[in-house]
Design a protein around this motif. Structure first.
Motif, mmCIF file in Angstrom:
data_model
loop_
_atom_site.group_PDB
_atom_site.id
_atom_site.type_symbol
_atom_site.label_atom_id
_atom_site.label_comp_id
_atom_site.label_asym_id
_atom_site.label_seq_id
_atom_site.Cartn_x
_atom_site.Cartn_y
_atom_site.Cartn_z
ATOM 1 N N GLN A 39 3.127 -1.665 7.440
ATOM 2 C CA GLN A 39 3.347 -1.786 6.002
ATOM 3 C C GLN A 39 2.514 -2.893 5.372
ATOM 4 O OE1 GLN A 39 7.379 -1.347 4.825
ATOM 5 N NE2 GLN A 39 7.097 -2.377 2.876
ATOM 6 N N PRO A 45 -1.908 4.058 3.739
ATOM 7 C CA PRO A 45 -0.487 4.305 3.433
ATOM 8 C C PRO A 45 0.186 5.167 4.501
ATOM 9 C CG PRO A 45 -1.854 5.764 2.141
ATOM 10 C CD PRO A 45 -2.791 4.868 2.925
ATOM 11 N N ALA A 48 4.170 5.489 4.036
ATOM 12 C CA ALA A 48 4.577 6.142 2.793
ATOM 13 C C ALA A 48 4.023 7.552 2.643
ATOM 14 C CB ALA A 48 4.155 5.300 1.592
ATOM 15 N N MET A 49 2.881 7.833 3.274
ATOM 16 C CA MET A 49 2.227 9.116 3.037
ATOM 17 C C MET A 49 2.037 9.951 4.314
ATOM 18 S SD MET A 49 1.595 9.165 -0.274
ATOM 19 C CE MET A 49 0.254 10.297 -0.556
ATOM 20 N N SER A 58 6.073 15.337 0.820
ATOM 21 C CA SER A 58 4.951 14.784 0.061
ATOM 22 C C SER A 58 5.332 13.388 -0.387
ATOM 23 C CB SER A 58 4.611 15.670 -1.128
ATOM 24 O OG SER A 58 5.717 15.792 -1.989
ATOM 25 N N GLY A 59 4.351 12.547 -0.452
ATOM 26 C CA GLY A 59 4.636 11.141 -0.742
ATOM 27 C C GLY A 59 4.178 10.736 -2.105
ATOM 28 N N PRO A 60 4.317 9.488 -2.406
ATOM 29 C CA PRO A 60 4.793 8.485 -1.451
ATOM 30 C C PRO A 60 6.298 8.585 -1.208
ATOM 31 C CG PRO A 60 4.269 7.436 -3.544
ATOM 32 C CD PRO A 60 3.884 8.882 -3.670
ATOM 33 N N PRO A 62 8.250 6.204 1.232
ATOM 34 C CA PRO A 62 8.338 5.180 2.280
ATOM 35 C C PRO A 62 9.632 5.215 3.090
ATOM 36 C CG PRO A 62 8.399 4.186 0.087
ATOM 37 C CD PRO A 62 8.095 5.638 -0.093
#
Length: 164
Positions: A39, A45, A48-49, A58-60, A62
């Motif tokens: 992180q 990312p 998160a992604m 699908s992100g983000p 986290p």
């Protein structure tokens, strides 16, 4: 007269419920430490992604990334116990020096997951930011290697502290 055809699975040597629990707890703790590196140090990312995308989110996202990352850590912690037991390294793994060296080795081994498996998985699910195969980007792969060693040390130390 009935015949029992239930398949049996031979128990793995030195693999006990207590040791499996130690691997799971060590994996959970280790993946928190590695997750913090992911992180705050790794620029991509991933939490998160990428990790959510592996499972169709699908992100983000986290929180989803953290949850799956923790799940991976527990599973790999249990796998460490099975590998150590199957390889007959139990006595070696119960010394601090032995556990630390096995932890470093397991950290190196698990680095193959983001180098080989993760790019293929992300490409298979159509993640647009999937890394190339194999993922040997520098400095990212080196940071990932350090993170996996940081992850694996609590796993191995938890195992070392467990005696049935």
């Amino acid at each position: 007269m009935a015949t029992d055809t239930t398949p049996t699975i031979a128990p793995l040597p030195n693999v006990t419920t207590t040791r499996l629990a130690a691997g799971a707890v060590g994996g959970f703790v280790g993946s928190i430490l590695f997750g913090l590196i992911m992180q705050y140090v790794i620029p991509d990312p991933i939490l998160a992604m990428a990790i959510p995308a592996m499972y169709g989110f699908s992100g983000p996202a986290p929180a989803v990334g953290w949850a799956f990352h923790q799940f991976h850590g527990v599973v790999l912690g249990v796998a460490f116990v099975v590998l150590v037991g199957a390889a007959g390294l139990d006595d070696y793994a119960h010394t601090l020096r032995g556990a630390a060296s096995l932890g470093v080795g397991y950290g190196v081994l698990t680095t193959l997951l983001p180098v080989i498996v993760m790019p293929l998985w992300l490409q298979a699910v159509g993640f647009p930011m999937a890394p190339p195969f194999p993922n040997l980007a520098i400095p990212g792969t080196l940071i990932t290697l350090v993170g996996h060693v940081v992850y694996a040390l609590p796993v191995a130390l938890a195992y070392a502290l467990t005696r049935d």
